[in-house]
Design a protein around this motif. Structure first.
Motif, PDB file in Angstrom:
ATOM      1  N   HIS A   1       1.909   5.607   1.268  1.00  0.00           N
ATOM      2  CA  HIS A   1       3.633   6.133   1.420  1.00  0.00           C
ATOM      3  C   HIS A   1       2.314   6.475  -0.564  1.00  0.00           C
ATOM      4  O   HIS A   1       1.843   6.064  -1.207  1.00  0.00           O
ATOM      5  CB  HIS A   1       4.425   5.488   0.474  1.00  0.00           C
ATOM      6  N   ILE A   2       2.582   7.876  -0.493  1.00  0.00           N
ATOM      7  CA  ILE A   2       1.387   8.529  -0.975  1.00  0.00           C
ATOM      8  C   ILE A   2       2.872   9.393  -2.079  1.00  0.00           C
ATOM      9  O   ILE A   2       3.273   9.456  -3.547  1.00  0.00           O
ATOM     10  CB  ILE A   2       0.747  10.075  -1.242  1.00  0.00           C
ATOM     11  N   SER A   3       3.936  10.228  -1.010  1.00  0.00           N
ATOM     12  CA  SER A   3       4.355  11.639  -1.624  1.00  0.00           C
ATOM     13  C   SER A   3       5.469  11.973  -0.852  1.00  0.00           C
ATOM     14  O   SER A   3       5.342  11.685   0.426  1.00  0.00           O
ATOM     15  CB  SER A   3       4.139  12.385  -2.685  1.00  0.00           C
ATOM     16  N   GLY A   4       6.768  12.536  -1.048  1.00  0.00           N
ATOM     17  CA  GLY A   4       7.172  13.158  -0.245  1.00  0.00           C
ATOM     18  C   GLY A   4       8.505  12.143   0.378  1.00  0.00           C
ATOM     19  O   GLY A   4       7.902  10.352   0.137  1.00  0.00           O
ATOM     20  N   GLU A   5       9.438  12.442   1.300  1.00  0.00           N
ATOM     21  CA  GLU A   5      10.077  11.043   1.833  1.00  0.00           C
ATOM     22  C   GLU A   5       9.317  10.640   2.553  1.00  0.00           C
ATOM     23  O   GLU A   5       9.206  11.576   3.949  1.00  0.00           O
ATOM     24  CB  GLU A   5      11.629  11.667   2.278  1.00  0.00           C
ATOM     25  N   ALA A   6       9.483   9.609   2.604  1.00  0.00           N
ATOM     26  CA  ALA A   6       8.893   8.717   4.376  1.00  0.00           C
ATOM     27  C   ALA A   6       9.440   8.861   5.199  1.00  0.00           C
ATOM     28  O   ALA A   6       9.905   8.661   4.921  1.00  0.00           O
ATOM     29  CB  ALA A   6       8.617   7.226   3.456  1.00  0.00           C
ATOM     30  N   GLY A   7       7.914   9.331   5.887  1.00  0.00           N
ATOM     31  CA  GLY A   7       8.517   9.352   7.674  1.00  0.00           C
ATOM     32  C   GLY A   7       9.130  10.769   7.863  1.00  0.00           C
ATOM     33  O   GLY A   7       9.699  11.575   8.824  1.00  0.00           O
TER      34      GLY A   7
ATOM     35  N   ALA B   1       5.889  14.316   3.950  1.00  0.00           N
ATOM     36  CA  ALA B   1       5.380  13.476   3.240  1.00  0.00           C
ATOM     37  C   ALA B   1       4.432  13.294   4.038  1.00  0.00           C
ATOM     38  O   ALA B   1       3.402  13.083   4.664  1.00  0.00           O
ATOM     39  CB  ALA B   1       6.809  11.869   3.750  1.00  0.00           C
ATOM     40  N   LYS B   2       3.483  11.902   2.582  1.00  0.00           N
ATOM     41  CA  LYS B   2       1.573  11.697   3.173  1.00  0.00           C
ATOM     42  C   LYS B   2       1.716  10.314   2.448  1.00  0.00           C
ATOM     43  O   LYS B   2       2.134  10.326   2.391  1.00  0.00           O
ATOM     44  CB  LYS B   2       1.610  12.648   1.288  1.00  0.00           C
ATOM     45  N   THR B   3       0.828  10.050   3.289  1.00  0.00           N
ATOM     46  CA  THR B   3       0.887   8.595   3.637  1.00  0.00           C
ATOM     47  C   THR B   3      -0.637   8.281   3.746  1.00  0.00           C
ATOM     48  O   THR B   3      -1.442   9.016   4.665  1.00  0.00           O
ATOM     49  CB  THR B   3       1.271   7.808   5.021  1.00  0.00           C
ATOM     50  N   ARG B   4      -1.537   7.287   3.076  1.00  0.00           N
ATOM     51  CA  ARG B   4      -2.767   7.375   2.705  1.00  0.00           C
ATOM     52  C   ARG B   4      -3.713   6.171   3.301  1.00  0.00           C
ATOM     53  O   ARG B   4      -2.015   4.644   3.495  1.00  0.00           O
ATOM     54  CB  ARG B   4      -3.659   7.519   1.819  1.00  0.00           C
ATOM     55  N   LEU B   5      -4.767   5.632   4.916  1.00  0.00           N
ATOM     56  CA  LEU B   5      -4.303   5.638   5.882  1.00  0.00           C
ATOM     57  C   LEU B   5      -5.408   4.916   5.747  1.00  0.00           C
ATOM     58  O   LEU B   5      -6.694   5.797   5.582  1.00  0.00           O
ATOM     59  CB  LEU B   5      -4.196   5.861   7.343  1.00  0.00           C
ATOM     60  N   LEU B   6      -5.813   3.821   5.579  1.00  0.00           N
ATOM     61  CA  LEU B   6      -7.550   2.956   5.602  1.00  0.00           C
ATOM     62  C   LEU B   6      -8.136   2.038   6.556  1.00  0.00           C
ATOM     63  O   LEU B   6      -7.399   1.403   7.137  1.00  0.00           O
ATOM     64  CB  LEU B   6      -7.333   2.331   4.293  1.00  0.00           C
ATOM     65  N   TYR B   7      -8.945   2.842   7.241  1.00  0.00           N
ATOM     66  CA  TYR B   7      -9.437   1.752   8.084  1.00  0.00           C
ATOM     67  C   TYR B   7     -10.803   1.237   8.437  1.00  0.00           C
ATOM     68  O   TYR B   7     -11.238   1.982   7.212  1.00  0.00           O
ATOM     69  CB  TYR B   7     -10.015   2.831   9.691  1.00  0.00           C
ATOM     70  N   ASP B   8     -11.046   0.324   8.694  1.00  0.00           N
ATOM     71  CA  ASP B   8     -12.490  -0.456   8.529  1.00  0.00           C
ATOM     72  C   ASP B   8     -12.692  -0.105  10.375  1.00  0.00           C
ATOM     73  O   ASP B   8     -12.889  -0.527  11.489  1.00  0.00           O
ATOM     74  CB  ASP B   8     -11.890  -2.169   7.991  1.00  0.00           C
ATOM     75  N   MET B   9     -14.097   0.429  10.050  1.00  0.00           N
ATOM     76  CA  MET B   9     -14.590   1.123  11.464  1.00  0.00           C
ATOM     77  C   MET B   9     -16.338   0.547  11.368  1.00  0.00           C
ATOM     78  O   MET B   9     -17.085   0.902  11.384  1.00  0.00           O
ATOM     79  CB  MET B   9     -15.275   2.699  11.042  1.00  0.00           C
ATOM     80  N   GLY B  10     -15.998  -1.682  10.964  1.00  0.00           N
ATOM     81  CA  GLY B  10     -17.648  -1.752  11.537  1.00  0.00           C
ATOM     82  C   GLY B  10     -18.278  -1.368  10.035  1.00  0.00           C
ATOM     83  O   GLY B  10     -17.739  -2.840   9.177  1.00  0.00           O
TER      84      GLY B  10
ATOM     85  N   GLU C   1      -2.321  11.087   6.227  1.00  0.00           N
ATOM     86  CA  GLU C   1      -1.625  11.963   7.173  1.00  0.00           C
ATOM     87  C   GLU C   1      -0.698  12.623   6.217  1.00  0.00           C
ATOM     88  O   GLU C   1       0.198  11.856   5.079  1.00  0.00           O
ATOM     89  CB  GLU C   1      -0.961  10.975   8.050  1.00  0.00           C
ATOM     90  N   THR C   2      -0.137  14.377   7.210  1.00  0.00           N
ATOM     91  CA  THR C   2       0.525  14.882   6.341  1.00  0.00           C
ATOM     92  C   THR C   2       1.802  15.338   7.737  1.00  0.00           C
ATOM     93  O   THR C   2       1.298  15.459   8.209  1.00  0.00           O
ATOM     94  CB  THR C   2       0.359  16.183   5.611  1.00  0.00           C
ATOM     95  N   ILE C   3       3.020  14.744   8.001  1.00  0.00           N
ATOM     96  CA  ILE C   3       4.512  15.003   8.739  1.00  0.00           C
ATOM     97  C   ILE C   3       4.236  16.354   8.777  1.00  0.00           C
ATOM     98  O   ILE C   3       5.015  16.862   7.426  1.00  0.00           O
ATOM     99  CB  ILE C   3       5.600  13.617   8.695  1.00  0.00           C
ATOM    100  N   ILE C   4       4.262  16.687   9.693  1.00  0.00           N
ATOM    101  CA  ILE C   4       4.661  17.841   9.670  1.00  0.00           C
ATOM    102  C   ILE C   4       5.498  19.162  10.942  1.00  0.00           C
ATOM    103  O   ILE C   4       6.619  19.891  10.558  1.00  0.00           O
ATOM    104  CB  ILE C   4       3.614  18.987  10.150  1.00  0.00           C
ATOM    105  N   GLU C   5       6.025  17.612  11.276  1.00  0.00           N
ATOM    106  CA  GLU C   5       7.213  18.076  12.386  1.00  0.00           C
ATOM    107  C   GLU C   5       8.069  16.684  12.805  1.00  0.00           C
ATOM    108  O   GLU C   5       7.032  15.398  13.504  1.00  0.00           O
ATOM    109  CB  GLU C   5       7.163  18.872  13.954  1.00  0.00           C
TER     110      GLU C   5
END
Length: 153
Positions: A38-44, A48-57, A65-69
């Motif tokens: 979680h980066i900023s704003g009220e979670a969910g 709110a902004k959230t950093r997602l890290l993926y391992d793609m091989g 992610e920024t929630i808009i609605e």
């Protein structure tokens, strides 16, 4: 590029939303997800902004992610920004009794080098990846024990 994808989940909408609306569950169905921060704003909540890290091989991909609605159980929408790609995703959930119809409307906007690369990547690859992710959630949801998803965003 814009497209819609939908799946029917054999669960009532209330249960689908309970499972969908949980950070704890993301790693259970999103392939390659390594971490959520979680980066900023009220979670969910919108903004709110959230950093997602993926391992793609052989490479790692970071997405913001920024929630808009957030109008659950009807809609959950956000933007997803990665290197050279801005993706607007609108998730709609329709109550169909003992089933839920999940419609995902996705719009990709490419910047810089990715704009050129997108010319060589067929749109069907993006649709396939979206469908695969939705099917992964469907499998997870339909097989989740009832005690899963008690802690939501």
């Amino acid at each position: 590029m814009r497209y819609k994808t939908e799946v029917i989940i054999d669960l009532p909408r209330e249960r689908v939303i309970e499972l969908f609306d949980s950070f704890d569950n993301l790693k259970k169905w999103q392939e390659g997800l390594v971490s959520i921060e979680h980066i900023s704003g009220e979670a969910g909540q919108p903004g709110a902004k959230t950093r997602l890290l993926y391992d793609m091989g052989r490479r790692r991909m970071e997405m913001i992610e920024t929630i808009i609605e957030r109008d659950l159980p009807n809609e959950f929408s956000g933007t997803y920004d990665a290197s050279g790609v801005h993706n607007i995703v609108r998730n709609y959930f329709y109550d169909e009794g003992e089933q839920t119809r999940w419609v995902l409307d996705s719009e990709f906007q490419f910047r810089s080098f990715m704009r050129i690369m997108s010319l060589f990547i067929p749109g069907s690859k993006f649709r396939e990846q979206t469908r695969s992710s939705m099917e992964a959630f469907k499998r997870f949801a339909e097989n989740a024990p009832m005690d899963v998803a008690e802690e939501n965003n």
